[in-house]
Design a protein around this motif. Structure first.
Motif, PDB file in Angstrom:
ATOM      1  N   ASN A  78     -15.278 -34.880   9.446  1.00  0.00           N
ATOM      2  CA  ASN A  78     -15.257 -36.275   8.983  1.00  0.00           C
ATOM      3  C   ASN A  78     -13.874 -36.751   8.575  1.00  0.00           C
ATOM      4  OD1 ASN A  78     -14.853 -35.047   6.554  1.00  0.00           O
ATOM      5  ND2 ASN A  78     -16.622 -35.921   5.521  1.00  0.00           N
ATOM      6  N   ALA A  79     -12.881 -35.882   8.740  1.00  0.00           N
ATOM      7  CA  ALA A  79     -11.512 -36.298   8.407  1.00  0.00           C
ATOM      8  C   ALA A  79     -10.533 -35.384   9.124  1.00  0.00           C
ATOM      9  CB  ALA A  79     -11.288 -36.231   6.895  1.00  0.00           C
ATOM     10  N   GLY A  80      -9.331 -35.914   9.304  1.00  0.00           N
ATOM     11  CA  GLY A  80      -8.316 -35.132   9.994  1.00  0.00           C
ATOM     12  C   GLY A  80      -8.003 -33.834   9.274  1.00  0.00           C
ATOM     13  N   MET A  81      -8.188 -33.834   7.943  1.00  0.00           N
ATOM     14  CA  MET A  81      -7.774 -32.664   7.171  1.00  0.00           C
ATOM     15  C   MET A  81      -8.754 -31.507   7.241  1.00  0.00           C
ATOM     16  SD  MET A  81      -9.999 -32.799   4.476  1.00  0.00           S
ATOM     17  CE  MET A  81      -9.277 -32.136   2.988  1.00  0.00           C
ATOM     18  N   ASN A  82      -9.949 -31.716   7.782  1.00  0.00           N
ATOM     19  CA  ASN A  82     -10.967 -30.646   7.750  1.00  0.00           C
ATOM     20  C   ASN A  82     -10.445 -29.319   8.295  1.00  0.00           C
ATOM     21  OD1 ASN A  82     -13.912 -32.702   8.542  1.00  0.00           O
ATOM     22  ND2 ASN A  82     -12.697 -32.520   6.690  1.00  0.00           N
ATOM     23  N   ILE A 102     -16.610 -38.127  12.727  1.00  0.00           N
ATOM     24  CA  ILE A 102     -17.893 -38.853  12.669  1.00  0.00           C
ATOM     25  C   ILE A 102     -18.245 -39.055  11.205  1.00  0.00           C
ATOM     26  CG2 ILE A 102     -20.383 -38.742  13.131  1.00  0.00           C
ATOM     27  CD1 ILE A 102     -19.863 -37.385  15.710  1.00  0.00           C
ATOM     28  N   ARG A 103     -18.523 -40.310  10.851  1.00  0.00           N
ATOM     29  CA  ARG A 103     -18.989 -40.591   9.491  1.00  0.00           C
ATOM     30  C   ARG A 103     -20.351 -41.251   9.608  1.00  0.00           C
ATOM     31  NH1 ARG A 103     -13.476 -42.023   6.044  1.00  0.00           N
ATOM     32  NH2 ARG A 103     -12.615 -39.950   6.334  1.00  0.00           N
ATOM     33  N   ALA A 104     -21.336 -40.421   9.799  1.00  0.00           N
ATOM     34  CA  ALA A 104     -22.695 -40.962   9.982  1.00  0.00           C
ATOM     35  C   ALA A 104     -23.694 -40.058   9.293  1.00  0.00           C
ATOM     36  CB  ALA A 104     -22.996 -41.050  11.469  1.00  0.00           C
ATOM     37  N   GLU A 118     -11.124 -42.374  15.676  1.00  0.00           N
ATOM     38  CA  GLU A 118      -9.968 -41.478  15.708  1.00  0.00           C
ATOM     39  C   GLU A 118      -9.167 -41.694  14.450  1.00  0.00           C
ATOM     40  OE1 GLU A 118      -7.403 -41.151  19.285  1.00  0.00           O
ATOM     41  OE2 GLU A 118      -8.997 -42.327  20.226  1.00  0.00           O
ATOM     42  N   MET A 119      -8.765 -40.590  13.843  1.00  0.00           N
ATOM     43  CA  MET A 119      -7.926 -40.718  12.669  1.00  0.00           C
ATOM     44  C   MET A 119      -6.549 -40.157  13.011  1.00  0.00           C
ATOM     45  SD  MET A 119      -8.549 -39.245   8.886  1.00  0.00           S
ATOM     46  CE  MET A 119      -9.825 -40.350   8.385  1.00  0.00           C
ATOM     47  N   LEU A 120      -5.557 -41.035  12.982  1.00  0.00           N
ATOM     48  CA  LEU A 120      -4.182 -40.572  13.171  1.00  0.00           C
ATOM     49  C   LEU A 120      -3.708 -40.047  11.826  1.00  0.00           C
ATOM     50  CD1 LEU A 120      -2.976 -43.693  15.159  1.00  0.00           C
ATOM     51  CD2 LEU A 120      -3.127 -41.374  16.097  1.00  0.00           C
ATOM     52  N   PHE A 143      -9.450 -41.717  -5.209  1.00  0.00           N
ATOM     53  CA  PHE A 143      -9.430 -40.268  -5.387  1.00  0.00           C
ATOM     54  C   PHE A 143     -10.234 -39.718  -4.222  1.00  0.00           C
ATOM     55  CE2 PHE A 143     -10.421 -36.106  -6.977  1.00  0.00           C
ATOM     56  CZ  PHE A 143      -9.316 -35.750  -7.714  1.00  0.00           C
ATOM     57  N   TRP A 144      -9.553 -39.081  -3.279  1.00  0.00           N
ATOM     58  CA  TRP A 144     -10.240 -38.742  -2.029  1.00  0.00           C
ATOM     59  C   TRP A 144     -10.832 -37.341  -2.061  1.00  0.00           C
ATOM     60  CZ3 TRP A 144     -10.770 -35.769   2.329  1.00  0.00           C
ATOM     61  CH2 TRP A 144     -11.547 -36.353   3.340  1.00  0.00           C
ATOM     62  N   MET A 145     -12.118 -37.282  -1.675  1.00  0.00           N
ATOM     63  CA  MET A 145     -12.800 -35.986  -1.590  1.00  0.00           C
ATOM     64  C   MET A 145     -13.440 -35.863  -0.210  1.00  0.00           C
ATOM     65  SD  MET A 145     -14.594 -35.960  -5.331  1.00  0.00           S
ATOM     66  CE  MET A 145     -15.203 -34.289  -5.224  1.00  0.00           C
ATOM     67  N   TRP A 181      -4.499 -47.263   6.218  1.00  0.00           N
ATOM     68  CA  TRP A 181      -3.894 -45.928   6.146  1.00  0.00           C
ATOM     69  C   TRP A 181      -4.076 -45.385   4.738  1.00  0.00           C
ATOM     70  CZ3 TRP A 181       1.804 -45.037   8.275  1.00  0.00           C
ATOM     71  CH2 TRP A 181       1.988 -43.678   8.549  1.00  0.00           C
ATOM     72  N   ASN A 182      -4.562 -44.165   4.675  1.00  0.00           N
ATOM     73  CA  ASN A 182      -4.763 -43.535   3.374  1.00  0.00           C
ATOM     74  C   ASN A 182      -3.835 -42.336   3.246  1.00  0.00           C
ATOM     75  OD1 ASN A 182      -5.812 -42.798   0.950  1.00  0.00           O
ATOM     76  ND2 ASN A 182      -7.777 -42.046   1.737  1.00  0.00           N
ATOM     77  N   HIS A 183      -3.051 -42.328   2.163  1.00  0.00           N
ATOM     78  CA  HIS A 183      -2.186 -41.169   1.912  1.00  0.00           C
ATOM     79  C   HIS A 183      -2.796 -40.399   0.745  1.00  0.00           C
ATOM     80  CE1 HIS A 183       1.581 -42.430   4.207  1.00  0.00           C
ATOM     81  NE2 HIS A 183       0.677 -43.351   4.455  1.00  0.00           N
ATOM     82  N   ASP A 215      -1.970 -35.359   2.959  1.00  0.00           N
ATOM     83  CA  ASP A 215      -3.000 -35.519   3.988  1.00  0.00           C
ATOM     84  C   ASP A 215      -3.164 -37.013   4.214  1.00  0.00           C
ATOM     85  OD1 ASP A 215      -5.513 -35.911   5.241  1.00  0.00           O
ATOM     86  OD2 ASP A 215      -6.561 -35.657   3.326  1.00  0.00           O
ATOM     87  N   THR A 216      -2.687 -37.514   5.333  1.00  0.00           N
ATOM     88  CA  THR A 216      -2.854 -38.949   5.541  1.00  0.00           C
ATOM     89  C   THR A 216      -3.788 -39.223   6.708  1.00  0.00           C
ATOM     90  OG1 THR A 216      -1.248 -39.657   7.219  1.00  0.00           O
ATOM     91  CG2 THR A 216      -0.379 -39.119   5.018  1.00  0.00           C
ATOM     92  N   GLY A 217      -4.427 -40.379   6.680  1.00  0.00           N
ATOM     93  CA  GLY A 217      -5.341 -40.746   7.754  1.00  0.00           C
ATOM     94  C   GLY A 217      -5.249 -42.229   8.040  1.00  0.00           C
ATOM     95  N   MET A 218      -4.969 -42.564   9.299  1.00  0.00           N
ATOM     96  CA  MET A 218      -4.895 -43.967   9.692  1.00  0.00           C
ATOM     97  C   MET A 218      -6.033 -44.259  10.667  1.00  0.00           C
ATOM     98  SD  MET A 218      -1.976 -45.884  11.947  1.00  0.00           S
ATOM     99  CE  MET A 218      -0.741 -46.047  10.700  1.00  0.00           C
TER     100      MET A 218
HETATM  101  N1  SER Z   1      -8.456 -37.400   4.226  1.00  0.00           N
HETATM  102  C1  SER Z   1      -8.131 -38.769   4.048  1.00  0.00           C
HETATM  103  C2  SER Z   1      -9.178 -39.693   4.673  1.00  0.00           C
HETATM  104  O1  SER Z   1      -9.981 -39.245   5.415  1.00  0.00           O
HETATM  105  C3  SER Z   1      -6.788 -39.058   4.618  1.00  0.00           C
HETATM  106  O2  SER Z   1      -6.614 -38.411   5.831  1.00  0.00           O
HETATM  107  O3  SER Z   1      -9.172 -40.864   4.377  1.00  0.00           O
END
Ligand code: SER
Length: 894
Positions: A38-42, A66-68, A89-91, A172-174, A215-217, A239-242
């Motif tokens: 569900n995120a690029g960082m997984n 996928i966020r479902a 897609e998360m850049l 606060f991202w989890m 974009w989330n940093h 960990d950023t996601g655009m």
């Molecule tokens: N993990 C954060 C998000 O999904 C940034 O990549 O928003």
């Protein structure tokens, strides 16, 4: 820039900042607490937690997400707005203990404003400010605030206007309830026609499509524990996601971030164009051409016809991408967990295409091609798995397509009640395959609610019925109270231990039917993971006690079932335990054979194949797996060939206990399955590696031979293979061979010409049957002719009444009809025959006889009545039977 250019320009930018560009990981998550990636960082979690050392300090990529379902779920909004997707897609760019907030935010600003030319005045940054009253963790992110303040000041903008604080909910991202996390800083983009800063600021985090987060940093600093606490990590990471589709959509709408007059929409990005074009074509082929106009409903009810069309276009464009990518990564539609989410998304798409666009079932499969066109260049698995994706979607469309229209009718009827009752929602779910959220969605379109409690009650009843059906025996420990019971030490992986293990009886467990002995240690495998329990015996005080089965209870104790000796030994007594070794070896063969089959199927069919359930006994094994179609005979043969080659190779089978976290990357472990911290790795010849607690052969040669004996469907998308190994396979082959020999003996043939000989016997039989039929027809015509000559004329009608011989009722009917024909005008025919000691009757009346007042039905009624039987029918033909056969001759007398 095209969408593809935006993607590559992001990656090139970070390449120039010394980032390694890595591929997207699979949508099948790499963490056990996630439904989907569900995120690029997984894929980088082990580096954040320090479990593994990152091979690079900085990376960037585009990641399928996928966020479902689960913590992040956008499914409900998809189609109704223009900026949420099930799959997107998360850049992203990452630092593993390398750069931190300063570089991350400065580079972010540089890419957006300098490289891409986004007007700085339209950008807003959010910063973490915990709501202490709500117990938010950590402190105000002063460092991020200061960096932003400098950036905005340098651009001649007021930080007080451009920086917005947010609490844990927004900043606060989890990843999930547990795992790496930290404060974050989001960049929001004002898309109003005017660049008025106050108006833009007012829309930040207000769910407006005119000001959205792009974009989330995230500054990863903590690990969220299951108990709700946050443990600081040894190193700090970025960990950023655009949102790629968002940026591409804005770029397309604003003509390169310049003209903000039009309504923004992600779907304006060219990455969706091939799919929209195909949908338009499909509507034309279905006979009612529709066009996408981009209208967005402001509420869920009373949508105009065009709004319904536009929602459906967006839903289909989104869902076709999502299911294609999920299936390419081995997540097939199914009945549980993530597979059910994919099924729900597929069915939601099928429903919208059918209901709002009038498309013909089979349309969703057609949308795979444009998805491959737009994404196959980035995600190559879409190209390699294309046929499989199409087949899996086709299978789902065919099955849901059979019930959808009827289900919609049921829904429409239920909707007239002013609320969708629990019963209706349950019937739609249970009989017509409507996921509950789809019913809710349909209800919401009409402004109706759905009785969720009623639905849940019926679901619970169904679950209880299932539980009751499965319930066998209740295990009650004799150790009463809160005593903590120790798991039994299992020593049965070692061959020597299976021959004799000294143990101490620590408990005796009684159920209504059986008695079980519990020892401190045991070589007896307790039924688990589809492998049956061991049998054997225990020697206690010189008495041999047979052990008929072994099961495991929740605390991990092995319960040895005994046959009920007169007296149960006292707890504390010593025992020597002996496993029935030959039986155990036969089980081992079947278990290792299951791993070989799993390996071969994944090699032949693809990595979407995953074990769904297995059963291993001394005599047979069954292996259930995810796959969408029947295996051909050629595939089964290939599978048998592959696995028996490995048997002949005599590869070593090595098992070892390892830390779950340290398992090598090529080990088959399916997230969603539960594994402990220490796991057992079973490695067959280095080519098949699975986490498995079962017992196995020591080399594959021990298996002897494997024979696949059956392949079948057990549910949509799930198939079963049954196979036998070792002696059981030899027995099976011997049995087949004996049967073949018996056939050969009868046909005087050998293995090579048996098929040809049988063919000729069958052809000969066909010829004879043909001749026989012709002969019978002739004989019957002859008999009919004879009977016709017996016709007696009475009141102008010609009566034939006789007892005849007939093989069956069909032959009797045919004879009666022929007699009627032969006698001609005015005929009345009534025939009786004895079949297997029972009377069978038929009667026929010609049209003249009917005009004269006769009726075959009445005649049979009369005849059957005289015999004490039953019968009746129409005026022209009737049949009956039963009753007393001795009265037949009298009854038929005219
Ligand atoms: N993990 C954060 C998000 O999904 C940034 O990549 O928003």
């Amino acid at each position: 820039m095209t969408s593809a250019q935006i993607r590559s320009s992001f990656l090139d930018f970070f390449k120039s900042k010394q980032h390694a560009i890595v591929p997207s990981s699979s949508l099948m998550p790499t963490a056990p607490n996630l439904l989907f990636t569900n995120a690029g960082m997984n894929q980088f979690v082990p580096y954040f937690l320090g479990d593994q050392t990152a091979p690079w300090k900085r990376v960037a990529d585009t990641q399928k997400c996928i966020r479902a379902g689960g913590k992040h779920n956008d499914l409900e909004d998809v189609g109704f707005d223009t900026y949420h997707h099930t799959m997107f897609e998360m850049l992203g760019n990452w630092s593993f203990g390398d750069y931190f907030k300063q570089d991350s935010l400065t580079w972010g600003w540089e890419l957006l404003t300098k490289a891409w030319g986004i007007p700085p005045k339209r950008l807003f940054a959010t910063v973490y400010s915990p709501d202490k009253q709500k117990g938010d963790p950590s402190d105000f992110d002063q460092e991020a605030y200061d960096i932003w303040a400098d950036i905005f000041k340098a651009a001649g903008l007021d930080p007080a206007v451009h920086i917005v604080n947010g609490n844990k909910k927004d900043n606060f991202w989890m990843m999930g309830d547990t795992g790496p996390c930290g404060p974050c800083s989001e960049i929001h983009f004002n898309l109003l026609p005017s660049d008025d800063e106050k108006a833009g600021r007012a829309l930040v985090n207000s769910s407006s499509p005119r000001c959205i987060e792009i974009w989330n940093h995230v500054f990863i600093q903590f690990n969220a524990n299951a108990d709700g606490t946050f443990a600081p990590l040894a190193a700090k990471h970025v960990d950023t996601g655009m949102g790629f589709e968002r940026v591409a959509g804005i770029h397309a709408t604003t003509k390169g971030f310049k003209d903000f007059s039009a309504e923004p929409s992600n779907y304006n990005a060219d990455v969706f164009k091939p799919t929209f074009d195909e949908i338009e074509q499909l509507t034309a082929q279905a006979g009612s051409p529709k066009r996408y106009t981009g209208s967005v409903p402001t509420e869920r009810t009373s949508l105009s016809e065009q709004q319904q069309v536009d929602v459906a276009f967006r839903v289909l464009a989104d869902h076709a991408r999502c299911v294609s990518c999920a299936i390419a990564d081995g997540i097939l539609p199914g009945n549980a967990d993530r597979n059910y989410v994919i099924r729900r998304i597929l069915r939601r798409g099928i429903m919208y295409g059918r209901k709002n666009l009038g498309l013909k079932i089979g349309f969703l499969e057609q949308l795979v091609a444009p998805v491959v066109v737009s994404l196959g260049g980035v995600f190559h698995e879409l190209k390699t798995q294309r046929v499989m994706i199409e087949k899996a979607i086709r299978a789902e469309e065919e099955s849901f397509g059979r019930t959808l229209d009827k289900g919609l009718q049921i829904f429409n009827k239920a909707a007239t009640d002013g609320e969708i009752s629990g019963e209706a929602a349950f019937e739609l779910y249970d009989t017509y395959g409507f996921p509950l959220d789809m019913t809710q969605l349909l209800a919401a379109e009409r402004g109706l609610s759905t009785d969720l409690d009623g639905f849940e009650e019926l679901m619970e009843e169904q679950r209880n019925r299932g539980r009751a059906a499965r319930k066998t025996d209740v295990i009650v420990a004799s150790t009463e109270g809160d005593a903590v019971v120790d798991a039994t030490k299992f020593v049965g992986y070692e061959i020597d231990a299976t021959h004799a293990t000294h143990a101490r009886l620590v408990d005796v467990v009684k159920t209504e039917k059986d008695t079980y002995l519990v020892f401190d240690q045991t070589p007896f495998y307790g039924e688990m993971g589809g492998q049956v329990g061991d049998t054997g015996h225990a020697l206690i005080n010189g008495v041999k006690i047979d052990i008929l089965d072994t099961i495991k209870d929740k605390s991990g104790r092995h319960l040895h079932k005994i046959g009920g000796p007169a007296s149960v030994p006292a707890v504390g007594t010593s025992a020597t335990l002996h496993v029935d070794f030959n039986r155990r070896r036969a089980i081992n063969r079947h278990h290792s054979a299951a791993h070989l089959i799993h390996w071969a199927l994944r090699k032949m069919l693809g990595t979407h194949v995953r074990q769904f359930g297995t059963h291993k006994t001394p005599d047979r094994m069954r292996f259930d797996f995810t796959h969408f179609e029947q295996l051909t005979q050629a595939q089964l043969k290939e599978c048998e060939q592959l696995i028996n080659e490995k048997v002949i190779d005599n590869s070593p089978v090595v098992s070892a206990e390892i830390d779950y976290d340290k398992k090598p990357a090529d080990v088959l472990a399916f997230f969603g399955d539960k594994y402990g911290k220490r796991v057992r790795l079973v490695d067959i010849g280095g080519f098949s590696k699975e986490l498995c607690g079962g017992t196995h052969v020591t080399t594959t040669g021990e298996i002897g031979v494997i024979k696949i004996v059956a392949e079948m469907a057990i549910a949509a998308g799930t198939r079963r293979i049954e196979a036998v190994a070792g002696q059981a396979a030899l027995d099976f082959i011997a049995h087949e061979e004996a049967a073949l020999k018996a056939v050969n003996a009868r046909l005087s043939s050998g293995p090579h010409d048996v098929a040809a000989k049988l063919e000729s016997v069958l052809n000969h039989q066909k010829e004879l049957e043909k001749k026989l039929k012709a002969f019978e027809a002739k004989a019957s015509a002859g008999l009919a002719g004879e009977l016709a000559t017996t016709a007696v004329t009475k009141d102008g009608l010609k009566w034939v009444s006789a007892i005849v011989t007939a093989e069956n009722t069909e032959a009797l009917r045919s004879l009666g009809s022929q007699v009627l024909h032969k006698v001609g005008a005015g005929a009345v025919v009534q025939l009786g025959a004895l079949m297997d000691g029972k009377v069978s009757l038929v009667a026929y009346c010609s049209p003249e006889a009917i005009t004269a007042g006769q009726s075959a039905g009445k005649l049979i009624g009369g005849l059957a009545g005289k015999l004490g039987g039953k019968g009746g029918g129409k005026p022209d033909y009737a049949q009956g039977g039963g009753g007393d056969a001795t009265k037949l001759a009298d009854a038929l007398k005219l």
